[in-house]
Design a protein around this motif. Structure first.
Motif, mmCIF file in Angstrom:
data_model
loop_
_atom_site.group_PDB
_atom_site.id
_atom_site.type_symbol
_atom_site.label_atom_id
_atom_site.label_comp_id
_atom_site.label_asym_id
_atom_site.label_seq_id
_atom_site.Cartn_x
_atom_site.Cartn_y
_atom_site.Cartn_z
ATOM 1 N N ALA A 44 42.941 37.942 30.584
ATOM 2 C CA ALA A 44 43.488 36.631 30.272
ATOM 3 C C ALA A 44 42.311 35.575 30.031
ATOM 4 O O ALA A 44 40.620 36.013 30.397
ATOM 5 N N ALA A 45 42.959 34.314 29.632
ATOM 6 C CA ALA A 45 42.066 33.106 29.804
ATOM 7 C C ALA A 45 41.537 33.278 31.162
ATOM 8 O O ALA A 45 41.765 33.375 32.554
ATOM 9 N N CYS A 46 39.996 32.969 31.208
ATOM 10 C CA CYS A 46 39.625 33.155 33.349
ATOM 11 C C CYS A 46 38.978 31.775 33.688
ATOM 12 O O CYS A 46 37.706 30.665 32.672
ATOM 13 N N TYR A 47 38.698 31.084 34.374
ATOM 14 C CA TYR A 47 38.566 30.018 35.377
ATOM 15 C C TYR A 47 37.663 31.018 36.544
ATOM 16 O O TYR A 47 38.297 32.319 36.967
ATOM 17 N N THR A 48 36.560 30.286 37.247
ATOM 18 C CA THR A 48 35.767 30.495 38.006
ATOM 19 C C THR A 48 35.628 29.605 38.592
ATOM 20 O O THR A 48 34.831 28.584 38.661
ATOM 21 N N GLY A 49 35.716 29.831 40.231
ATOM 22 C CA GLY A 49 35.067 28.753 40.853
ATOM 23 C C GLY A 49 33.524 28.562 40.626
ATOM 24 O O GLY A 49 32.768 29.570 40.796
ATOM 25 N N PRO A 50 32.762 27.556 41.630
ATOM 26 C CA PRO A 50 31.773 27.283 40.773
ATOM 27 C C PRO A 50 30.303 28.469 42.225
ATOM 28 O O PRO A 50 29.017 27.906 41.393
ATOM 29 N N SER A 51 30.867 29.186 42.755
ATOM 30 C CA SER A 51 30.288 29.418 43.516
ATOM 31 C C SER A 51 29.327 30.576 43.439
ATOM 32 O O SER A 51 30.230 31.082 41.853
ATOM 33 N N GLN A 52 28.275 31.152 44.159
ATOM 34 C CA GLN A 52 27.023 32.068 43.491
ATOM 35 C C GLN A 52 28.408 32.885 43.878
ATOM 36 O O GLN A 52 28.867 34.411 42.444
ATOM 37 N N ARG A 53 29.492 33.730 44.467
ATOM 38 C CA ARG A 53 30.396 35.150 44.525
ATOM 39 C C ARG A 53 31.505 35.077 44.146
ATOM 40 O O ARG A 53 31.786 36.107 43.498
ATOM 41 N N CYS A 54 31.866 33.644 43.220
ATOM 42 C CA CYS A 54 32.376 34.121 42.611
ATOM 43 C C CYS A 54 32.312 33.880 41.486
ATOM 44 O O CYS A 54 32.841 34.509 40.594
ATOM 45 N N ARG A 55 31.354 33.480 40.776
ATOM 46 C CA ARG A 55 30.279 33.774 39.603
ATOM 47 C C ARG A 55 30.705 35.030 39.566
ATOM 48 O O ARG A 55 30.161 35.774 38.211
ATOM 49 N N GLN A 56 29.376 35.664 40.559
ATOM 50 C CA GLN A 56 29.232 36.900 40.309
ATOM 51 C C GLN A 56 30.375 38.255 40.422
ATOM 52 O O GLN A 56 30.375 38.824 39.902
ATOM 53 N N ALA A 60 31.108 40.688 37.150
ATOM 54 C CA ALA A 60 31.096 42.358 37.603
ATOM 55 C C ALA A 60 32.610 42.372 37.208
ATOM 56 O O ALA A 60 32.676 43.377 36.683
ATOM 57 N N LEU A 61 33.849 41.887 36.413
ATOM 58 C CA LEU A 61 34.715 41.727 36.150
ATOM 59 C C LEU A 61 34.210 42.168 34.487
ATOM 60 O O LEU A 61 35.656 42.164 34.280
ATOM 61 N N GLY A 62 33.487 41.396 33.995
ATOM 62 C CA GLY A 62 33.656 41.479 32.273
ATOM 63 C C GLY A 62 33.981 40.333 32.155
ATOM 64 O O GLY A 62 34.091 40.122 30.791
ATOM 65 N N TRP A 63 34.362 39.249 32.855
ATOM 66 C CA TRP A 63 34.812 38.187 32.260
ATOM 67 C C TRP A 63 33.725 37.052 31.943
ATOM 68 O O TRP A 63 33.032 36.268 33.064
ATOM 69 N N ASP A 64 32.620 37.562 31.337
ATOM 70 C CA ASP A 64 31.713 36.325 30.882
ATOM 71 C C ASP A 64 31.944 35.003 30.025
ATOM 72 O O ASP A 64 30.436 34.285 29.839
ATOM 73 N N ASP A 65 33.275 35.121 29.831
ATOM 74 C CA ASP A 65 33.616 33.694 29.111
ATOM 75 C C ASP A 65 33.649 32.685 30.007
ATOM 76 O O ASP A 65 34.907 32.159 29.870
ATOM 77 N N THR A 134 46.921 33.508 32.801
ATOM 78 C CA THR A 134 45.014 32.885 33.250
ATOM 79 C C THR A 134 45.443 33.520 33.957
ATOM 80 O O THR A 134 46.131 34.147 34.602
ATOM 81 N N ALA A 135 44.132 33.669 34.180
ATOM 82 C CA ALA A 135 42.855 34.234 35.862
ATOM 83 C C ALA A 135 42.218 33.137 35.797
ATOM 84 O O ALA A 135 41.098 32.464 35.614
ATOM 85 N N ALA A 136 41.814 32.962 37.406
ATOM 86 C CA ALA A 136 40.645 33.248 38.169
ATOM 87 C C ALA A 136 40.343 32.921 39.335
ATOM 88 O O ALA A 136 40.882 33.881 40.140
ATOM 89 N N VAL A 137 38.559 33.288 39.751
ATOM 90 C CA VAL A 137 38.241 33.757 40.697
ATOM 91 C C VAL A 137 38.364 32.702 41.332
ATOM 92 O O VAL A 137 37.576 31.870 41.194
ATOM 93 N N VAL A 138 38.957 32.819 43.049
ATOM 94 C CA VAL A 138 38.534 31.621 44.180
ATOM 95 C C VAL A 138 37.989 32.146 45.345
ATOM 96 O O VAL A 138 37.935 33.258 45.797
ATOM 97 N N GLU A 139 37.460 31.160 45.796
ATOM 98 C CA GLU A 139 37.438 31.318 47.880
ATOM 99 C C GLU A 139 38.898 31.573 48.545
ATOM 100 O O GLU A 139 39.715 31.535 48.180
#
Length: 194
Positions: A44-56, A60-65, A134-139
């Motif tokens: 899906a389209a992807c978002y991430t929270g701004p923390s290092q942990r979320c971005r890493q 690691a999921l391959g969600w470079d964009d 859409t998907a998002a990595v969050v705290e």
């Protein structure tokens, strides 16, 4: 059109002292756990929270964009930032008790649970109807706030929602009406558990 938003709680280092607001980098074991669940997550389209942990976790999921979404930031812990739960309990036990029982309390000078819940509700409800998958990595706190909003639950239920690292769930809906769909990502084996 229905928004289908998958929220994945960020991975966490396996052995570390949990500190309020601390952005601890992931260790190799946590990164392996992320890679183990990659196939179970939707593309899906992807978002991430701004923390290092979320971005890493996203990397690691391959969600470079994955786009960094400021609204998905962790709770502002104010004066408690970087301190452990036991340190805060020893120095400000009454404040900690108030923060964990009253959603409007912010004895640390940062955000209250209520403020976090309002921030995430506003972000969810502002997603355009044509967002699609859409998907998002969050705290953890952000995942809790999203569940509270989706269910229309009282904010005091925030602390009753357990969100382990790499847990996933889906919210479906639009324009303020959300449904919670539980996921099937198994993390016990990914983290080396039973």
């Amino acid at each position: 059109m229905t928004v289908r938003l998958t929220l994945l709680c960020a991975a966490a280092p396996v052995e570390h002292d949990v500190r309020f607001g601390a952005d601890t980098p992931l260790d190799e074991r946590a990164l392996r756990a992320v890679r183990a669940v990659t196939a179970a997550l939707p593309t899906a389209a992807c978002y991430t929270g701004p923390s290092q942990r979320c971005r890493q976790t996203a990397q690691a999921l391959g969600w470079d964009d994955a786009g960094v979404e400021p609204a998905l930031r962790d709770v502002d812990m104010g004066r408690w930032h970087g301190r452990t739960l036991s340190e805060v309990a020893a120095s400000d036990g009454a404040g900690l008790a108030a923060w964990m029982s009253d959603p409007e309390a912010a004895p640390h000078g940062g955000e209250s649970v209520g403020q976090v819940c309002h921030r995430i509700a506003a972000w969810l409800d502002a997603l355009p109807a044509d967002t699609g998958r859409t998907a998002a990595v969050v705290e953890q706190a952000i995942a809790r706030a999203a569940v509270v909003h989706a269910l229309g639950a009282p904010q005091r239920s925030f602390w009753r929602i357990d969100v382990p690292p790499l847990s996933a769930f889906q919210l479906t809906g639009r324009e303020g009406r959300w449904n919670l769909r539980m996921g099937t990502v198994s993390t016990a084996q990914a983290y080396g558990g039973a």
